[in-house]
Design a protein around this motif. Structure first.
Motif, mmCIF file in Angstrom:
data_model
loop_
_atom_site.group_PDB
_atom_site.id
_atom_site.type_symbol
_atom_site.label_atom_id
_atom_site.label_comp_id
_atom_site.label_asym_id
_atom_site.label_seq_id
_atom_site.Cartn_x
_atom_site.Cartn_y
_atom_site.Cartn_z
ATOM 1 N N SER A 19 0.849 -1.209 0.000
ATOM 2 C CA SER A 19 0.000 0.000 0.000
ATOM 3 C C SER A 19 0.877 1.249 0.000
ATOM 4 O O SER A 19 0.603 2.209 -0.728
ATOM 5 C CB SER A 19 -0.897 0.050 1.235
ATOM 6 O OG SER A 19 -1.643 -1.134 1.313
ATOM 7 N N TRP A 20 1.922 1.226 0.839
ATOM 8 C CA TRP A 20 2.822 2.383 0.931
ATOM 9 C C TRP A 20 3.478 2.665 -0.425
ATOM 10 O O TRP A 20 3.580 3.805 -0.854
ATOM 11 C CB TRP A 20 3.896 2.124 1.990
ATOM 12 C CG TRP A 20 4.933 3.205 2.058
ATOM 13 C CD1 TRP A 20 4.842 4.386 2.745
ATOM 14 C CD2 TRP A 20 6.217 3.230 1.397
ATOM 15 N NE1 TRP A 20 5.974 5.138 2.549
ATOM 16 C CE2 TRP A 20 6.839 4.454 1.728
ATOM 17 C CE3 TRP A 20 6.895 2.335 0.560
ATOM 18 C CZ2 TRP A 20 8.108 4.799 1.265
ATOM 19 C CZ3 TRP A 20 8.155 2.687 0.092
ATOM 20 C CH2 TRP A 20 8.745 3.903 0.438
ATOM 21 N N LYS A 21 3.897 1.588 -1.113
ATOM 22 C CA LYS A 21 4.611 1.733 -2.372
ATOM 23 C C LYS A 21 3.730 2.356 -3.454
ATOM 24 O O LYS A 21 4.216 3.067 -4.328
ATOM 25 C CB LYS A 21 5.134 0.369 -2.839
ATOM 26 C CG LYS A 21 6.219 0.482 -3.889
ATOM 27 C CD LYS A 21 6.414 -0.834 -4.595
ATOM 28 C CE LYS A 21 6.810 -0.635 -6.030
ATOM 29 N NZ LYS A 21 5.792 0.036 -6.863
ATOM 30 N N ASP A 22 2.435 2.124 -3.388
ATOM 31 C CA ASP A 22 1.522 2.737 -4.352
ATOM 32 C C ASP A 22 1.496 4.257 -4.206
ATOM 33 O O ASP A 22 1.350 4.971 -5.192
ATOM 34 C CB ASP A 22 0.101 2.174 -4.189
ATOM 35 C CG ASP A 22 0.040 0.711 -4.622
ATOM 36 O OD1 ASP A 22 0.942 0.285 -5.379
ATOM 37 O OD2 ASP A 22 -0.881 0.005 -4.193
ATOM 38 N N GLU A 23 1.598 4.721 -2.953
ATOM 39 C CA GLU A 23 1.663 6.165 -2.694
ATOM 40 C C GLU A 23 2.714 6.421 -1.630
ATOM 41 O O GLU A 23 2.381 6.687 -0.480
ATOM 42 C CB GLU A 23 0.306 6.697 -2.218
ATOM 43 C CG GLU A 23 -0.775 6.710 -3.280
ATOM 44 C CD GLU A 23 -2.113 7.147 -2.697
ATOM 45 O OE1 GLU A 23 -2.149 8.235 -2.087
ATOM 46 O OE2 GLU A 23 -3.095 6.392 -2.831
ATOM 47 N N PRO A 24 4.002 6.345 -2.005
ATOM 48 C CA PRO A 24 5.057 6.439 -0.998
ATOM 49 C C PRO A 24 5.110 7.807 -0.316
ATOM 50 O O PRO A 24 5.024 8.832 -0.987
ATOM 51 C CB PRO A 24 6.349 6.177 -1.777
ATOM 52 C CG PRO A 24 5.964 5.919 -3.184
ATOM 53 C CD PRO A 24 4.520 6.206 -3.360
ATOM 54 N N THR A 25 5.201 7.793 0.979
ATOM 55 C CA THR A 25 5.293 9.020 1.769
ATOM 56 C C THR A 25 6.385 8.810 2.814
ATOM 57 O O THR A 25 6.682 7.671 3.173
ATOM 58 C CB THR A 25 3.950 9.316 2.472
ATOM 59 O OG1 THR A 25 4.156 10.397 3.397
ATOM 60 C CG2 THR A 25 3.441 8.117 3.262
ATOM 61 N N MET A 26 6.968 9.905 3.294
ATOM 62 C CA MET A 26 7.936 9.790 4.386
ATOM 63 C C MET A 26 7.267 10.093 5.730
ATOM 64 O O MET A 26 7.931 10.248 6.739
ATOM 65 C CB MET A 26 9.125 10.739 4.149
ATOM 66 C CG MET A 26 9.920 10.425 2.882
ATOM 67 S SD MET A 26 10.513 8.705 2.757
ATOM 68 C CE MET A 26 11.846 8.757 3.949
#
Length: 167
Positions: free
Chosen positions: A14-21
């Motif tokens: 899920s994170w990789k679809d919309e990567p955020t820091m």
């Protein structure tokens, strides 16, 4: 099957679809709790917080001690430890490296133990920043996750006090 932690794998996808820091997203939150915070917890907690912030902002630099001309330092720099005292733990240790945070002019001498902890966290951040910036093109999601797990393993070893002399 290498995927021992299926929930983390799904959070990573899920994170990789919309990567955020953003450290509050489920994927990063778990790694902060289990790896990053424990790795960067030192007895000098104020300095430890500053180290984490510099790592997150990509403004921490580490350099070997002994390659610089000796400068006369003002008394206020005393707290930064020295070649025989680690600034993060306050312990008497031989410090072969020192760190600088952001554009501060202070150098902090750190022991090999602390250096390995900091570099293992930096390596993790470097990799996920690469993913976030779209620079990881040769790997599919499974390979990326495997790399993340390898970087977590490094943080775990560092946290337990293992360190490689030549790292």
């Amino acid at each position: 099957n290498m995927l021992a932690d299926l929930s983390l794998y799904n959070e990573f996808r899920s994170w990789k679809d919309e990567p955020t820091m953003d450290r509050t997203c489920p994927f990063l939150d778990k790694i902060y709790q289990e790896d990053i915070f424990p790795c960067l917890t030192f007895s000098k907690s104020e300095l430890a917080s500053a180290v984490l912030e510099a790592v997150e902002n990509n403004t921490l630099s580490i350099e070997p001690v002994g390659l610089q001309p000796i400068r006369f330092v003002k008394a206020s720099a005393v707290e930064c430890g020295g070649p025989k005292k680690c600034a993060l733990t306050g312990q008497s240790k031989s410090c072969k490296h020192r760190i600088k945070l952001g554009d501060s002019s202070n150098y902090y001498y750190i022991s090999p133990f602390c250096r390995y902890r900091i570099t293992s966290v930096c390596n993790f951040f470097t990799y996920i920043r690469y993913i976030q910036q779209g620079l990881v093109k040769q790997q599919d999601v499974d390979q990326m996750f495997w790399e993340v797990m390898q970087l977590r393993k490094e943080m775990s070893l560092a946290k337990l006090g293992y360190f490689k002399e030549e790292l």
